[in-house]
Motif scaffolding. Structure first.
Motif, mmCIF file in Angstrom:
data_model
loop_
_atom_site.group_PDB
_atom_site.id
_atom_site.type_symbol
_atom_site.label_atom_id
_atom_site.label_comp_id
_atom_site.label_asym_id
_atom_site.label_seq_id
_atom_site.Cartn_x
_atom_site.Cartn_y
_atom_site.Cartn_z
ATOM 1 N N ASP A 20 20.685 58.767 83.903
ATOM 2 C CA ASP A 20 19.392 58.770 84.623
ATOM 3 C C ASP A 20 18.869 60.128 85.079
ATOM 4 O O ASP A 20 17.932 60.188 85.871
ATOM 5 N N VAL A 21 19.451 61.200 84.598
ATOM 6 C CA VAL A 21 18.937 62.522 84.986
ATOM 7 C C VAL A 21 17.700 62.910 84.179
ATOM 8 O O VAL A 21 16.990 63.859 84.523
ATOM 9 N N GLY A 22 17.458 62.162 83.072
ATOM 10 C CA GLY A 22 16.252 62.420 82.276
ATOM 11 C C GLY A 22 16.506 62.994 80.891
ATOM 12 O O GLY A 22 15.608 63.584 80.297
ATOM 13 N N LYS A 23 17.716 62.782 80.370
ATOM 14 C CA LYS A 23 18.047 63.321 79.044
ATOM 15 C C LYS A 23 17.099 62.793 77.965
ATOM 16 O O LYS A 23 16.523 63.562 77.199
ATOM 17 N N THR A 24 16.952 61.461 77.937
ATOM 18 C CA THR A 24 16.132 60.852 76.891
ATOM 19 C C THR A 24 14.659 61.211 77.064
ATOM 20 O O THR A 24 13.976 61.580 76.104
ATOM 21 N N LEU A 25 14.178 61.159 78.308
ATOM 22 C CA LEU A 25 12.771 61.481 78.543
ATOM 23 C C LEU A 25 12.474 62.944 78.211
ATOM 24 O O LEU A 25 11.416 63.274 77.684
ATOM 25 N N ASN A 137 16.382 69.219 86.072
ATOM 26 C CA ASN A 137 15.219 68.368 85.748
ATOM 27 C C ASN A 137 14.671 67.621 86.970
ATOM 28 O O ASN A 137 15.316 67.552 87.997
ATOM 29 N N LYS A 138 13.506 67.041 86.782
ATOM 30 C CA LYS A 138 12.757 66.312 87.826
ATOM 31 C C LYS A 138 12.188 67.282 88.853
ATOM 32 O O LYS A 138 12.064 66.961 90.039
ATOM 33 N N ASP A 140 9.237 68.046 89.214
ATOM 34 C CA ASP A 140 8.015 67.482 89.806
ATOM 35 C C ASP A 140 8.302 66.655 91.059
ATOM 36 O O ASP A 140 7.400 66.344 91.828
ATOM 37 N N ARG A 141 9.578 66.312 91.278
ATOM 38 C CA ARG A 141 9.957 65.530 92.459
ATOM 39 C C ARG A 141 10.155 66.398 93.700
ATOM 40 O O ARG A 141 10.376 65.884 94.790
ATOM 41 N N SER A 205 10.611 69.628 84.002
ATOM 42 C CA SER A 205 10.164 68.273 84.304
ATOM 43 C C SER A 205 9.859 67.563 82.994
ATOM 44 O O SER A 205 9.024 68.018 82.217
ATOM 45 N N ALA A 206 10.559 66.466 82.784
ATOM 46 C CA ALA A 206 10.320 65.683 81.564
ATOM 47 C C ALA A 206 9.037 64.881 81.687
ATOM 48 O O ALA A 206 8.556 64.327 80.713
ATOM 49 N N VAL A 207 8.474 64.833 82.907
ATOM 50 C CA VAL A 207 7.235 64.096 83.106
ATOM 51 C C VAL A 207 6.035 65.005 82.857
ATOM 52 O O VAL A 207 5.101 64.659 82.134
HETATM 53 P P1 GDP Z 1 18.943 59.490 80.882
HETATM 54 O O1 GDP Z 1 19.806 58.359 81.332
HETATM 55 O O2 GDP Z 1 19.505 60.799 81.330
HETATM 56 O O3 GDP Z 1 18.589 59.467 79.439
HETATM 57 O O4 GDP Z 1 17.577 59.363 81.740
HETATM 58 P P2 GDP Z 1 16.153 58.826 81.268
HETATM 59 O O5 GDP Z 1 15.478 59.810 80.385
HETATM 60 O O6 GDP Z 1 16.298 57.450 80.768
HETATM 61 O O7 GDP Z 1 15.371 58.845 82.661
HETATM 62 C C1 GDP Z 1 15.822 58.089 83.757
HETATM 63 C C2 GDP Z 1 14.682 57.855 84.723
HETATM 64 O O8 GDP Z 1 14.246 59.079 85.315
HETATM 65 C C3 GDP Z 1 13.444 57.248 84.060
HETATM 66 O O9 GDP Z 1 12.876 56.324 84.938
HETATM 67 C C4 GDP Z 1 12.535 58.437 83.871
HETATM 68 O O10 GDP Z 1 11.181 58.071 83.858
HETATM 69 C C5 GDP Z 1 12.868 59.306 85.069
HETATM 70 N N1 GDP Z 1 12.671 60.738 84.797
HETATM 71 C C6 GDP Z 1 13.250 61.441 83.806
HETATM 72 N N2 GDP Z 1 12.874 62.723 83.859
HETATM 73 C C7 GDP Z 1 12.038 62.848 84.915
HETATM 74 C C8 GDP Z 1 11.323 63.953 85.495
HETATM 75 O O11 GDP Z 1 11.381 65.103 85.051
HETATM 76 N N3 GDP Z 1 10.577 63.674 86.597
HETATM 77 C C9 GDP Z 1 10.493 62.422 87.135
HETATM 78 N N4 GDP Z 1 9.731 62.261 88.213
HETATM 79 N N5 GDP Z 1 11.147 61.372 86.611
HETATM 80 C C10 GDP Z 1 11.910 61.576 85.515
#
Ligand code: GDP
Ligand code: MG
Length: 459
Positions: A20-25, A137-138, A140-141, A205-207
């Protein structure tokens, strides 16, 4: 084919970190951003990988390349990015003495800092000697952050209020502190003076897409400096590693393979490894995903290839793959070579991971060759001796092996089961022998449970 012909392939770049750190996004955003600059055929999809060409990166990174005087000096052609859902994918990108990955992006949630799997990923990155960058990452938070779509971090950062900048700095400082505790040095990437000794941190920021340009520029710098030799490929017989084994409708059991050197062709004889030893088989089909715009329906996802050159992610369809374990090497056997020689090569590679000794130590079981190797590396880093390490569910033989150790050394007469099952009859047998079985899907927790128990028993 002239097998001595040498070219440089794009670096295989893994994205790792806690869930959930945002790898996929992050990868989606990179792809999406560059698809927006699309020229025909620019982003190519592979099995489990996607290729981001450097000329696409240049479009968003132009100001940074000028700033760092890198313009025109980047000779890598792009990146092959790999998402690693869960620990297995990264572990399976193994090869003898290291990793198939040339680079790693360790993603950390900037608002949370280090988490359990951050440490695990880091152990594996370091044990396999992979140059890496941290994506914090994140971004923007961060409270009060004003986003600027796809801007380099440094540009966007300059435009933030002072208190917001302060909060970013605090978050980065916390990450640096964690690295320091582990005996490593790290800094915000633009402040790094020595990339040999300091881990660069890039806020992203992946967003909003902020920081992606910085991330890719730092990766390019790292790979040009530290991976040059690994990036040389020949057009000789293919070498790869099995990422995943999966059943596909109409094709039977297939192998998703990352090819890191050479060429593989339809009809080639290949050797790989199964639970019971080496497996040799003939490539019936090679498939890769179609470009998105050519896909008409989900059934029509693949292109059929006659040959594939490294580096690539490709699906192999062949008989006998159901026995094969992820993390196993795959070698194409050249026509003039002897199969035996390659079978031996595979056996040697596998026996490096599978352990069988007489000494006192734990019995380690894991689901794939890659996770097993990661497990053994981790156990060793914790000073825990291993008697036997093997792939597959816990068996009665494992219990018997542990019970033999137990007679001499009760504290090591245990089975550690990482991501595998314990059949009921085995569990019953273990109870009869008084052999304790520890089981967990998270390596760190598994080992912690064992060491906790070990300490309790000792006192
Ligand atoms: P993974 O488990 O590392 O692959 O994480 P995901 O890419 O599935 O992202 C997990 C959650 O974090 C999702 O709800 C994303 O929308 C959110 N998320 C990922 N990157 C960011 C970011 O840079 N900013 C914000 N605000 N949310 C993010
Ligand atoms: Mg994911």
């Amino acid at each position: 084919v002239d097998s001595s012909f040498v070219d440089y392939r794009p670096p295989i770049t893994v994205v790792v970190g806690h869930v959930d750190v945002g790898k996929t996004l992050l990868l989606d955003k990179i792809r999406g951003t560059f698809v927006a600059y699309r020229e025909p055929g620019m982003i190519t999809q592979h099995i489990g990988l996607s290729f981001i060409p450097w000329n696409a990166v240049e479009r968003i990174a132009d100001p940074l390349l000028t700033k760092f005087r890198l313009k025109g000096k980047v000779w890598i052609k792009g990146f092959l990015m790999v998402d690693t859902p869960g620990h297995a994918a990264f572990s399976n990108l193994r090869r003898r003495g290291g990793s198939v990955a040339d680079l790693a992006v360790l993603v950390i949630d900037i608002t949370r800092g280090f988490e359990e799997q951050t440490y695990e990923s880091l152990t594996l990155i370091r044990s396999r000697n992979i140059p890496f960058v941290v994506a914090a990452n994140k971004l923007d938070r961060i409270y009060g952050w004003e986003p600027h779509e796809n801007a380099p971090f440094l540009d966007s950062y300059e435009k933030q209020r002072e208190d917001v900048q302060g909060r970013v700095e605090e978050a980065i400082a916390r990450i640096i502190e964690e690295f320091n505790k582990l005996g490593m040095d790290a800094d915000r990437y633009d402040r790094v003076r020595d990339f040999n000794t300091q881990v660069p941190i890039v806020p992203t920021s992946a967003v909003t897409g902020e920081g992606l340009a910085d991330l890719l520029v730092v990766l390019a710098g790292l790979s040009q400096r530290f991976s040059r030799d690994k990036l040389r490929v020949t057009y000789g017989p293919g070498k790869g590693v099995v990422m995943e084994i999966r059943e596909e409708k109409g094709w039977g059991v297939t192998a998703d393979v990352v090819l890191y050197d050479g060429v593989i062709r339809k009809g080639d004889l290949i050797v790989t490894a199964g639970l019971e030893g080496p497996v040799s088989t003939k490539v019936k089909m090679l498939v890769m995903p179609k470009p998105l715009d050519e896909m008409r329906d989900p059934e029509d996802r693949y292109m059929f290839m006659d040959e594939v050159k490294a580096a690539a992610g490709v699906k192999i369809i062949a008989d006998g793959l159901d026995q094969v374990v992820p993390g196993a090497p795959v070698f194409v056997v050249p026509q003039e070579a002897s199969l035996d020689e390659y079978v031996k090569l595979v056996r040697e590679e596998v026996s490096e991971v599978k352990i069988e000794t007489d000494r006192d130590g734990v019995v380690a079981k894991a689901d794939t060759l890659g996770t097993l190797e990661a497990m053994v590396i981790y156990l060793r880093s914790q000073g825990i001796p291993v008697r036997k390490a093997d792939v597959g569910n816990v068996s009665r033989r494992d219990v018997v092996d542990a019970s033999i150790v137990r007679r001499k050394n009760p504290l090591y007469g245990v089975v550690l089961a990482f991501n595998v099952n314990v059949p009921h009859d085995v569990e019953v047998e273990a109870m009869q022998y008084g052999v304790k079985i520890f089981r967990n899907e998270i390596l760190y927790r598994l080992v912690e449970e064992f060491t906790q128990w070990y300490k309790e028993q000792k006192t």
